[in-house]
Scaffold this motif. Structure first.
Motif, PDB file in Angstrom:
ATOM      1  N   LEU A  52     -95.984  45.312  52.450  1.00 21.46           N
ATOM      2  CA  LEU A  52     -95.198  44.196  52.980  1.00 21.46           C
ATOM      3  C   LEU A  52     -95.836  43.619  54.240  1.00 21.46           C
ATOM      4  N   SER A  53     -96.551  44.494  54.980  1.00 20.38           N
ATOM      5  CA  SER A  53     -97.111  44.027  56.253  1.00 20.38           C
ATOM      6  C   SER A  53     -98.205  42.973  56.045  1.00 20.38           C
ATOM      7  N   VAL A  54     -98.781  42.907  54.844  1.00 19.36           N
ATOM      8  CA  VAL A  54     -99.861  41.925  54.642  1.00 19.36           C
ATOM      9  C   VAL A  54     -99.401  40.749  53.785  1.00 19.36           C
ATOM     10  N   ARG A  55     -98.112  40.709  53.445  1.00 18.73           N
ATOM     11  CA  ARG A  55     -97.686  39.649  52.515  1.00 18.73           C
ATOM     12  C   ARG A  55     -97.859  38.246  53.106  1.00 18.73           C
ATOM     13  N   ALA A  56     -97.715  38.152  54.434  1.00 13.16           N
ATOM     14  CA  ALA A  56     -97.782  36.829  55.059  1.00 13.16           C
ATOM     15  C   ALA A  56     -99.145  36.179  54.846  1.00 13.16           C
ATOM     16  N   ILE A  57    -100.198  36.991  54.745  1.00 13.67           N
ATOM     17  CA  ILE A  57    -101.518  36.394  54.480  1.00 13.67           C
ATOM     18  C   ILE A  57    -101.891  36.521  53.003  1.00 13.67           C
ATOM     19  N   ALA A  58    -101.551  37.665  52.378  1.00 11.29           N
ATOM     20  CA  ALA A  58    -102.030  37.911  51.006  1.00 11.29           C
ATOM     21  C   ALA A  58    -101.471  36.893  50.016  1.00 11.29           C
ATOM     22  N   ILE A  59    -100.194  36.548  50.150  1.00 14.12           N
ATOM     23  CA  ILE A  59     -99.609  35.642  49.147  1.00 14.12           C
ATOM     24  C   ILE A  59    -100.194  34.224  49.279  1.00 14.12           C
ATOM     25  N   PRO A  60    -100.081  33.593  50.454  1.00 13.18           N
ATOM     26  CA  PRO A  60    -100.679  32.245  50.519  1.00 13.18           C
ATOM     27  C   PRO A  60    -102.184  32.284  50.290  1.00 13.18           C
ATOM     28  N   GLY A  61    -102.834  33.324  50.799  1.00 11.27           N
ATOM     29  CA  GLY A  61    -104.291  33.423  50.647  1.00 11.27           C
ATOM     30  C   GLY A  61    -104.684  33.409  49.181  1.00 11.27           C
ATOM     31  N   ALA A  62    -104.069  34.311  48.405  1.00 10.88           N
ATOM     32  CA  ALA A  62    -104.441  34.407  46.991  1.00 10.88           C
ATOM     33  C   ALA A  62    -104.078  33.117  46.260  1.00 10.88           C
ATOM     34  N   VAL A  63    -102.911  32.562  46.582  1.00 16.50           N
ATOM     35  CA  VAL A  63    -102.481  31.358  45.861  1.00 16.50           C
ATOM     36  C   VAL A  63    -103.436  30.189  46.156  1.00 16.50           C
ATOM     37  N   VAL A  64    -103.764  30.018  47.423  1.00 16.50           N
ATOM     38  CA  VAL A  64    -104.670  28.903  47.771  1.00 16.50           C
ATOM     39  C   VAL A  64    -106.046  29.139  47.156  1.00 16.50           C
ATOM     40  N   GLN A  65    -106.498  30.390  47.192  1.00 21.14           N
ATOM     41  CA  GLN A  65    -107.839  30.643  46.644  1.00 21.14           C
ATOM     42  C   GLN A  65    -107.862  30.420  45.128  1.00 21.14           C
ATOM     43  N   ILE A  66    -106.812  30.873  44.445  1.00 24.14           N
ATOM     44  CA  ILE A  66    -106.761  30.650  42.993  1.00 24.14           C
ATOM     45  C   ILE A  66    -106.746  29.140  42.720  1.00 24.14           C
ATOM     46  N   GLY A  67    -105.950  28.419  43.511  1.00 28.62           N
ATOM     47  CA  GLY A  67    -105.868  26.967  43.326  1.00 28.62           C
ATOM     48  C   GLY A  67    -107.232  26.311  43.534  1.00 28.62           C
ATOM     49  N   THR A  68    -107.911  26.705  44.617  1.00 32.80           N
ATOM     50  CA  THR A  68    -109.213  26.078  44.916  1.00 32.80           C
ATOM     51  C   THR A  68    -110.222  26.385  43.815  1.00 32.80           C
ATOM     52  N   ALA A  69    -110.289  27.661  43.416  1.00 35.43           N
ATOM     53  CA  ALA A  69    -111.279  28.035  42.399  1.00 35.43           C
ATOM     54  C   ALA A  69    -110.971  27.319  41.088  1.00 35.43           C
ATOM     55  N   THR A  70    -109.679  27.206  40.758  1.00 33.39           N
ATOM     56  CA  THR A  70    -109.318  26.537  39.507  1.00 33.39           C
ATOM     57  C   THR A  70    -109.739  25.071  39.563  1.00 33.39           C
ATOM     58  N   LEU A  71    -109.514  24.436  40.703  1.00 27.41           N
ATOM     59  CA  LEU A  71    -109.915  23.025  40.828  1.00 27.41           C
ATOM     60  C   LEU A  71    -111.432  22.877  40.697  1.00 27.41           C
ATOM     61  N   MET A  72    -112.165  23.814  41.303  1.00 26.05           N
ATOM     62  CA  MET A  72    -113.635  23.726  41.211  1.00 26.05           C
ATOM     63  C   MET A  72    -114.079  23.900  39.761  1.00 26.05           C
ATOM     64  N   GLY A  73    -113.433  24.846  39.065  1.00 32.27           N
ATOM     65  CA  GLY A  73    -113.752  25.057  37.643  1.00 32.27           C
ATOM     66  C   GLY A  73    -113.429  23.813  36.835  1.00 32.27           C
ATOM     67  N   MET A  74    -112.310  23.179  37.163  1.00 31.43           N
ATOM     68  CA  MET A  74    -111.911  21.982  36.420  1.00 31.43           C
ATOM     69  C   MET A  74    -112.891  20.839  36.670  1.00 31.43           C
ATOM     70  N   ALA A  75    -113.381  20.759  37.916  1.00 31.54           N
ATOM     71  CA  ALA A  75    -114.345  19.706  38.240  1.00 31.54           C
ATOM     72  C   ALA A  75    -115.618  19.903  37.423  1.00 31.54           C
ATOM     73  N   MET A  76    -116.053  21.176  37.320  1.00 39.80           N
ATOM     74  CA  MET A  76    -117.277  21.438  36.546  1.00 39.80           C
ATOM     75  C   MET A  76    -117.035  21.079  35.078  1.00 39.80           C
ATOM     76  N   ALA A  77    -115.855  21.453  34.578  1.00 36.32           N
ATOM     77  CA  ALA A  77    -115.520  21.179  33.177  1.00 36.32           C
ATOM     78  C   ALA A  77    -115.487  19.664  32.924  1.00 36.32           C
TER      79      ALA A  77
END
Ligand code: AMP
Length: 576
Positions: free
Chosen positions: A82-107
């Motif tokens: 729980l002590s890392v949720r404040a960074i882990a949740i937004p961090g992972a979500v933003v990173q997944i979003g960014t990587a997905t967008l980059m993949g979509m751009a390549m596609a």
């Protein structure tokens, strides 16, 4: 009698090839992981000769994932998570979003559909559990703050992928029926999966937290080591399996919770030790199974697409993670470690991409690119870490002022400095390892007012010592940088009080080079270890077990009692 034994053949080929190529890689001074992956390529269908069973190899790899996640869970409490949720949740979500967008751009540039790009990008966004955890363990980061953030991040990614796996079939059916995104066919399975995962977590926290430590305690009291070992494995694998079959979660998530619940038990340390050998063997088979999937033809046929994919995985994702972590005001070193840990893809990406191809959402080339991207990014990962070791001091030097200001005692994310300022102590003692042995040495040095410095790699011990005003370096004492900062050239004594003789040997060897006259006292647990440490330069090596035997004997005959016939004593002597 003719036999068809694909399971045995796959295990044998996997372990033997991995051993051969791993040893060669070690000799060539690269990471053995490169060797394990090449072993997989050799055992795979795209190279001549023996071909192992891919499906079996994948299942064996899953066992590796389960045991690794279980081991990490054992070092975690709910509070840590729980002590890392404040960074882990937004961090992972933003990173997944960014990587997905980059993949979509390549596609998009490849002329694929947007769904193909979505699947491709999503598969690029998730890091491999095995690679990440092995790296954290090798670098002794699991119990540090940055390690906890990386694990929390991984768990969020894991959960996102569980959802993605139920989302894809729903998306495919909606695409076929030309429905809209608001169609309940998409949202319903997601809601059901989330509900089931929440039910699993609840069952573990309410029932598991009571039953599992109790069961472990009970088995320990049967006195059978075999049963204890069996109970640990049964709990780890059983819960992981139940989590995935009954609750729709992943094996990894199930195993992590099994470990986390078990960590409440005082026997958790022993439980962790019991699974170590199996864990290491299956983690090796994971890399072999990845290697087996790799078709070298993709690199020849589509070199630029492979380069683009690798660029997204290694560079794009890392930059995104770095910026997010820095945006949360964590130190640069933490941001670098987290980005490097996540700069690869693995098992989830294959499953996701495989499903995308089966559902005709993504072309086969997408899967081939993901597989090539995985093997190359995993091979590159040790070098990415070397690169951040190189970059870190340079960035930190530039940012030294602002970061020091930020890391004032009140700073929320202050971490132990990895490369500390050299000590100013002279004629001092250095104690390596502040556990059962080192802490007694420290007490005595303190009583005798001898200045001393501690090198310790457990964050909580470091924190306690700092609170008491003891000078302490945080990290693996075998690191040449820490040894240099301990100013051994001007020290009087070095106590190497750690139980691992391999690392102790490295420390002794470097210390002897730094100061030929230094008194080095080391700890050993066998005659062979003692001889090796002495050979490497220890002035004196104490063999723990011999001292214990001596102590026991001295205690028994402290009054000079002459041995007589054995009698059965009923009263326990007071040993306090
Ligand atoms: P014990 O076996 O209870 O004396 O504990 C040994 C202590 O040494 C533990 O606190 C470990 O975290 C610490 N330790 C083990 N290996 C290293 C290492 N290579 N560098 C620094 N500390 C270590």
């Amino acid at each position: 009698m003719p036999h068809y034994t694909p399971l045995i053949a796959t295990i044998v080929a996997g372990l033997v090839f991995a051993f051969i190529f791993g040893s060669i890689a070690q000799r060539l001074r690269t990471s053995p992981i490169v060797g394990y992956l090449l072993a997989g390529v050799v055992a795979g269908p795209y190279t001549p000769g023996f071909v192992a069973d891919q499906a079996i190899a994948n299942e064996l790899a899953e066992l590796g994932v389960i045991l690794l996640m279980f081991g990490v869970g054992l070092h975690f409490s709910l509070k840590d998570l729980l002590s890392v949720r404040a960074i882990a949740i937004p961090g992972a979500v933003v990173q997944i979003g960014t990587a997905t967008l980059m993949g979509m751009a390549m596609a998009y540039f490849l002329g694929w559909t947007w769904t193909a790009g979505f699947v491709f990008g999503l598969a690029l966004s998730v890091a491999s559990t095995v690679v990440l955890l092995r790296t954290l363990q090798e670098r002794r980061l699991v119990e540090t703050e940055r390690g906890r953030i990386a694990v929390g991040w991984l768990i969020v990614e894991d959960l996102a992928m569980v959802l993605a796996l139920v989302l894809l079939p729903a998306m495919a059916s909606v695409m076929m029926a030309k429905g809209s995104v608001s169609n309940p066919a998409i949202w319903q399975p997601i809601a059901i999966t989330l509900g089931k995962v929440a039910a699993f977590v609840l069952v573990m926290l309410v029932v598991g937290q009571r039953v599992i430590p109790w069961a472990l305690h009970w088995v320990a009291h049967t006195g059978s080591r075999e049963l204890f070992r069996l109970s640990v494995l049964a709990i780890a694998i059983g819960i992981a399996y139940a989590a995935s079959t009954w609750f729709g979660a992943s094996f990894a998530l199930g195993a992590f919770f099994a470990g986390m619940v078990m960590s409440e038990s005082p026997l958790s340390q022993r439980a962790a030790e019991e699974t170590l050998p199996l864990r290491d063997a299956f983690a090796v088979l994971f890399f072999v199974s990845v290697g087996m999937l790799f078709n070298p033809a993709i690199v020849v046929n589509h070199p630029w697409l492979v380069v683009g994919t690798i660029f997204i995985i290694v560079f794009g994702k890392s930059v995104a993670a770095f910026l997010i972590v820095r945006a949360f005001k964590y130190p640069t070193s933490t941001a670098l470690v987290i980005s490097a840990s996540l700069a690869q893809i693995g098992e989830f990406s294959f499953i996701l991409a495989g499903l995308g191809v089966t559902l005709k959402l993504m072309p086969q080339t997408g899967l081939d690119l993901i597989l090539a991207g995985a093997i190359i990014s995993i091979m590159a990962n040790p070098f990415v870490f070397q690169a951040i070791d190189w970059i870190k001091p340079r960035i930190e030097k530039r940012a030294v002022k602002p970061e020091n200001e930020m890391a004032s005692p009140a700073a929320p994310h202050e971490e132990a400095t990895v490369i500390p300022e050299p000590t100013r102590l002279t004629n001092h003692a250095v104690v390596v390892g502040y556990g059962r042995v080192g802490s007694h040495i420290g007490e005595r040095l303190h009583e005798m007012s001898i200045p001393f410095l501690v090198i310790e790699d457990r964050a909580e011990v470091v924190k306690q010592l700092r609170a008491r005003g003891v000078e302490v370096f945080f990290g693996n004492a075998a690191s040449p940088k820490l040894i240099a900062a301990a100013n051994l050239a001007a020290a009087r004594t070095l106590f190497v009080a750690i139980p691992e003789s391999f690392e102790a040997g490295q420390i002794v060897e470097q210390a002897r080079k730094a100061n030929p006259a230094l008194e080095i006292v080391a700890r050993a647990h066998s005659d062979a270890e003692q001889a090796n440490l002495n050979k490497l330069g220890a002035s004196h090596t104490i063999m723990g077990e011999r001292e214990i035997a001596q102590g026991m004997f001295d205690y028994a005959f402290k009054n000079g009692v002459t041995p007589g016939p054995v009698t059965t004593a009923t009263a326990r002597p007071d040993v306090s």
